[in-house]
Design an enzyme around this catalytic site. Structure first.
Site, short mmCIF file in Angstrom:
data_model
loop_
_atom_site.label_atom_id
_atom_site.label_comp_id
_atom_site.label_asym_id
_atom_site.label_seq_id
_atom_site.Cartn_x
_atom_site.Cartn_y
_atom_site.Cartn_z
N SER A 1 0.86 -1.19 0.00
CA SER A 1 0.00 0.00 0.00
C SER A 1 0.89 1.24 0.00
O SER A 1 2.12 1.14 0.17
CB SER A 1 -0.89 -0.01 1.24
OG SER A 1 -0.06 0.10 2.40
N ASP B 1 -1.02 -1.57 -4.05
CA ASP B 1 -2.39 -1.68 -3.54
C ASP B 1 -2.97 -0.27 -3.37
O ASP B 1 -2.30 0.61 -2.81
CB ASP B 1 -2.31 -2.40 -2.18
CG ASP B 1 -3.66 -2.86 -1.65
OD1 ASP B 1 -4.62 -2.89 -2.42
OD2 ASP B 1 -3.72 -3.18 -0.44
N HIS C 1 -12.62 -3.27 4.64
CA HIS C 1 -11.23 -3.44 5.06
C HIS C 1 -11.16 -3.54 6.59
O HIS C 1 -12.04 -3.05 7.28
CB HIS C 1 -10.39 -2.24 4.61
CG HIS C 1 -10.22 -2.17 3.11
ND1 HIS C 1 -10.69 -1.15 2.35
CD2 HIS C 1 -9.61 -3.03 2.26
CE1 HIS C 1 -10.38 -1.36 1.07
NE2 HIS C 1 -9.72 -2.50 0.99
N ASP D 1 -4.93 -9.30 4.32
CA ASP D 1 -3.92 -8.62 5.13
C ASP D 1 -4.19 -8.82 6.62
O ASP D 1 -3.31 -9.24 7.38
CB ASP D 1 -3.89 -7.12 4.78
CG ASP D 1 -2.70 -6.39 5.42
OD1 ASP D 1 -1.76 -7.06 5.86
OD2 ASP D 1 -2.73 -5.16 5.49
ZN LIG Z 1 -8.38 -2.88 -0.52
#
Ligand SMILES: [Zn+2]
Length: 338
Positions: free
Chosen positions: A50, A83, A192, A271
């Site tokens: 990310s 990401d 998320h 994640d």
């Molecule tokens: Zn995502």
């Protein structure tokens, strides 16, 4: 093997009906966990970073970590993916760093928080597709808005609000025609983070039927499930047994993901489960051996705990056993195909 374009891997996954987990990396131990799991199961790999990971670890460290992974594991195809790129500039800087795939998330404005218009999304995604495809780099885009926040990115929608921003199949079809993206992240009710659902999700909150409908209209576009950690109770329990304080929470069941894979889901972002595994293992060492102070004493078990989770996902998604079957496509060859 040098890093391969993500498209080559997802095309192979589509051809053989499997899904590929995309695991986030921020540091050396996480990339080692992923590669341990990949070599043990003969799995191709998507590692992703990310914006938060790139600033935490610094691009140079990250680039050399992934090059080390490729060098040490010549038989494993690896795609390195940005990401949630928040702007074309973020995606272009990732490409400059050697990423073989980028996500242009134009579902949100550049602040990474405010839902954007359809026109904005098409405009930024097209800019990224033009430059990326010329270099053979894959582009993932997003239509609809996911719930929750990840590394400071996300509209912060609650579960109920996220249900109002689900991907519309008509719009998805038009969006792919307008942009030419390779992969599409769809909003089907997932969020998320660790707190996705307050009970085991059923069809009214996790819209798996929407996946089937989008896939029917876009059979050649690889669908991506974000926020797809399963948040297993065992991992939460370990954290809480050794001093953590995490409330009960539910993720996306592995069986739901497997159902998605039958309907065109090729990339599954995981994640949170890895974060939980790492934290539980470290807490256990701290609680059981409070005299220890060598970071290796807790990072080694943390690395092993994450590798176990990654391995289980690789097997469940069907990518296990596929590493040596994925064709070695270079970025140059991929650029010619576009
Ligand atoms: Zn995502």
């Amino acid at each position: 093997m040098p890093l391969i374009p993500m498209r080559a891997l997802l095309d192979h996954a589509a051809e053989h009906g499997y899904g590929v987990g995309a695991f986030n990396v921020n540091n050396m131990e996480q990339i080692q966990s992923i590669m341990m799991a990949a070599t043990e199961t003969n799995s191709p790999v998507i590692v992703q970073a990310s914006r938060g990971a790139r600033s935490y670890s610094n691009d140079n460290y990250l680039r050399h970590l992934m090059l080390a992974a490729a060098e040490l594991n010549p038989s494993i195809p690896i795609a390195m993916h940005q990401d949630h790129g928040n702007s074309p500039a973020t995606c272009f800087s990732a490409i400059d760093q050697g990423f073989t795939s980028v996500m242009m998330d134009g579902s949100l404005q550049e602040d990474g928080k405010t839902p954007a218009s359809y026109e904005y999304n098409v405009d930024v995604t097209k800019q990224v597709v033009a430059k990326a495809h010329a270099l053979g780099v894959t582009v993932e885009a997003e239509i609809g808005c996911l719930g929750g926040i990840e590394d400071g990115h996300g509209a912060g929608l609650s579960g109920d609000e996220a249900l109002e921003h689900l991907t519309d199949p008509d719009e998805a079809e038009r969006f792919v025609a307008d942009t030419g993206c390779d992969a599409l992240a769809v909003a089907i009710g997932t969020s998320h983070g660790a707190y996705k659902f307050t009970k085991k999700p059923t069809g009214d909150v996790l819209k798996m039927d929407l996946i089937a409908e989008i896939h029917r209209r876009l059979p050649d576009t690889h669908l991506v499930m974000h926020g797809s950690s399963s948040v297993p109770k065992e991992l939460i329990d370990i954290i809480n047994r050794f001093g953590g304080e995490m409330p009960e929470t539910f993720g996306v069941p592995v069986e739901a993901i497997q159902e998605g894979i039958k309907h065109g889901v090729r990339k599954i972002n995981v994640d949170t489960d890895n974060r939980l595994a790492i934290t539980g293992a470290i807490r256990k060492v701290f609680a059981e051996s409070p005299g220890k102070f060598d970071p290796r004493d807790y990072l080694k078990p943390a690395r092993e705990a994450m590798a176990e989770v990654v391995k289980a996902r690789m097997i469940a998604f069907g990518q296990a056993g596929m590493a040596d079957k994925v064709p070695h496509v270079t970025l140059e060859e991929m650029a010619k195909r576009y």
